[in-house]
Design an enzyme around this catalytic site. Structure first.
Site, PDB file in Angstrom:
ATOM      1  CG  HIS A 133      -2.315  -7.168  -4.609  1.00 46.37           C
ATOM      2  ND1 HIS A 133      -3.418  -7.165  -5.425  1.00 46.37           N
ATOM      3  CD2 HIS A 133      -2.175  -5.896  -4.169  1.00 46.37           C
ATOM      4  CE1 HIS A 133      -3.903  -5.931  -5.479  1.00 46.37           C
ATOM      5  NE2 HIS A 133      -3.171  -5.142  -4.727  1.00 46.37           N
ATOM      6  CD  GLU A 175      -4.253  -5.458  -1.222  1.00 41.22           C
ATOM      7  OE1 GLU A 175      -3.211  -4.783  -1.194  1.00 41.22           O
ATOM      8  OE2 GLU A 175      -5.294  -5.055  -1.760  1.00 41.22           O
ATOM      9  CG  HIS A 229       0.988  -2.179  -3.960  1.00 43.62           C
ATOM     10  ND1 HIS A 229       0.561  -2.245  -2.658  1.00 43.62           N
ATOM     11  CD2 HIS A 229      -0.140  -2.312  -4.723  1.00 43.62           C
ATOM     12  CE1 HIS A 229      -0.747  -2.423  -2.626  1.00 43.62           C
ATOM     13  NE2 HIS A 229      -1.203  -2.452  -3.857  1.00 43.62           N
ATOM     14  CG  ASN A 267      -2.315   0.730   0.584  1.00 46.38           C
ATOM     15  OD1 ASN A 267      -2.363   1.955   0.596  1.00 46.38           O
ATOM     16  ND2 ASN A 267      -3.286  -0.011   0.095  1.00 46.38           N
TER      17      ASN A 267
HETATM   18  C1  GLA Z   1      -4.300  -1.985  -3.594  1.00 45.59           C
HETATM   19  C2  GLA Z   1      -4.512  -0.545  -3.545  1.00 45.59           C
HETATM   20  C3  GLA Z   1      -5.440  -0.214  -4.635  1.00 45.59           C
HETATM   21  C4  GLA Z   1      -4.900  -0.662  -5.951  1.00 45.59           C
HETATM   22  C5  GLA Z   1      -4.640  -2.079  -5.966  1.00 45.59           C
HETATM   23  C6  GLA Z   1      -3.978  -2.504  -7.248  1.00 45.59           C
HETATM   24  O1  GLA Z   1      -5.409  -2.662  -3.178  1.00 45.59           O
HETATM   25  O2  GLA Z   1      -5.019  -0.083  -2.324  1.00 45.59           O
HETATM   26  O3  GLA Z   1      -5.669   1.151  -4.645  1.00 45.59           O
HETATM   27  O4  GLA Z   1      -3.689  -0.013  -6.192  1.00 45.59           O
HETATM   28  O5  GLA Z   1      -3.843  -2.406  -4.866  1.00 45.59           O
HETATM   29  O6  GLA Z   1      -4.511  -1.886  -8.360  1.00 45.59           O
END
Ligand code: GLA
Length: 343
Positions: free
Chosen positions: A180, A308, A106, A80
């Site tokens: 993820h 997540e 990420h 995140n």
């Molecule tokens: C996470 C983020 C989202 C998005 C996804 C991937 O969940 O919080 O905003 O970036 O990953 O697209």
């Protein structure tokens, strides 16, 4: 229990990528590749015993390299967002890549989802497992310290897919690892009818860039109240942009229940327990039909959901949130268990 390995393709620079398949005696099969330590497929029987692949992704390596919104991968060094890609640690300001508007997301431009991990099969009584390891060098994506990371995926005959994480560093650094996968327990269509329970009484509201404001807000009386099961789509229209929020788990950092999802049609059920204090519930809002994945399926909005397990977003800049700083001599440890059943 069985472990098999196969070639999965090559990176443009020639690096070979392998895929490992873990199977148990109940018909579950998890395939995980060395690129991103990514769960490529997860076959789970429905209530009639018919297996279906319940995670989104591609059939071949190519898709993952060209355009993957973190399908099934391990995310790090920091899952995140970190606001503006900046944080101060022990008086030093660190600057990370801004790869999500002005924010860091990420792990940056080349996060742990885009590196090739070392892999080693682990055969123990009653489990089939793969141990992935990766050394993230001092300065990689702007982070301090050499970070040695180990992630173990293991499958048991109790239909548990466990992901355990360990990391050690030689300089203080933020660490927040997660997995993820985009789940769709029906294996087709969208996830709006799938019923979600989250063991959480509060969430962390965000600003327009999805950075937490720092507030911990009760879910009661809001569309974020999943303390009893609700279809994902039931109140989604009331949440601008859809769900993409961190929930503060009741278990508070001790191994405990995080969430349960039931697909009424197939009967498939997934229960997640974790040692993490938070859970990002993302309802696949950015999927827009431009990706065609496995089996020629077009991934439209809400084709999958992510749960997540994590520490809260932007913790390095939020003194009130549980700390994500790992120091030399300490070991980062985290465990998340996905348990599958039918009803
Ligand atoms: C996470 C983020 C989202 C998005 C996804 C991937 O969940 O919080 O905003 O970036 O990953 O697209």
């Amino acid at each position: 229990m069985d472990i098999k390995t196969q070639a999965f393709g090559r990176l443009p620079d020639g690096t070979a990528v392998e895929v490992y398949s873990l199977t148990n005696e109940k018909g579950l099969e998890a395939r995980i590749m060395t690129y991103g330590a990514t769960l490529v497929s997860l076959e789970v029987p429905d209530r009639m015993g018919k297996a279906g692949d319940i995670v989104l992704g591609y059939e071949s390596l190519d898709g993952y390299i060209k355009n993957s919104p973190y399908f099934g991968s391990i995310v790090g060094r920091y899952g995140n967002r970190i606001a503006k890609g900046k944080f101060i640690l022990d008086g030093v300001t660190y600057t990370l890549a801004a790869n999500n508007g002005e924010n860091h997301l990420h792990g940056g431009i080349k996060g742990f989802d885009k590196v090739v991990w070392n892999a080693e099969p682990v055969r123990e009584e009653g489990v089939a497992a793969i141990k992935f390891s990766y050394l993230s060098r001092d300065g990689e994506e702007g982070y301090p310290g050499n970070l040695a990371v180990v992630v173990i995926y293991s499958l048991s005959n109790d239909n548990e897919l466990k992901i355990s994480y360990e990391a050690r560093t030689d300089k203080a650094t933020p660490v927040n690892l997660t997995h993820h996968s985009y789940f769709n327990l029906a294996g087709e269509g969208d996830v709006l009818g799938q019923e979600l329970m989250i063991a959480s009484d509060a969430y962390t509201p965000v600003d327009s860039g999805l950075i937490p404001t720092g507030e911990i807000r009760p879910v009661m009386g809001t569309p974020f109240d999943f303390t009893s099961p609700h279809a994902i789509g039931e109140r989604i229209a009331k949440v601008e942009g859809g769900y993409d929020h961190n929930f503060v788990l009741r278990s508070g950092g001790e191994l405990g229940l995080a969430a349960r999802v039931v697909d009424p049609k197939s009967g498939r059920t997934m229960e997640i327990t974790t040692t993490e204090p938070g859970l990002q519930f993302y309802s696949g809002n950015f999927l827009d039909g431009t990706i065609t994945g496995k089996g020629g399926r077009v991934y439209s909005k809400h084709a999958g959901f992510c749960l997540e397990t994590q520490h809260f977003p932007d913790s390095p800049n939020k003194p009130g949130f549980p700390s994500t700083i790992l120091r030399p001599g300490r070991v980062y440890k985290s465990l998340t268990v996905h348990k599958f059943s039918t009803r």
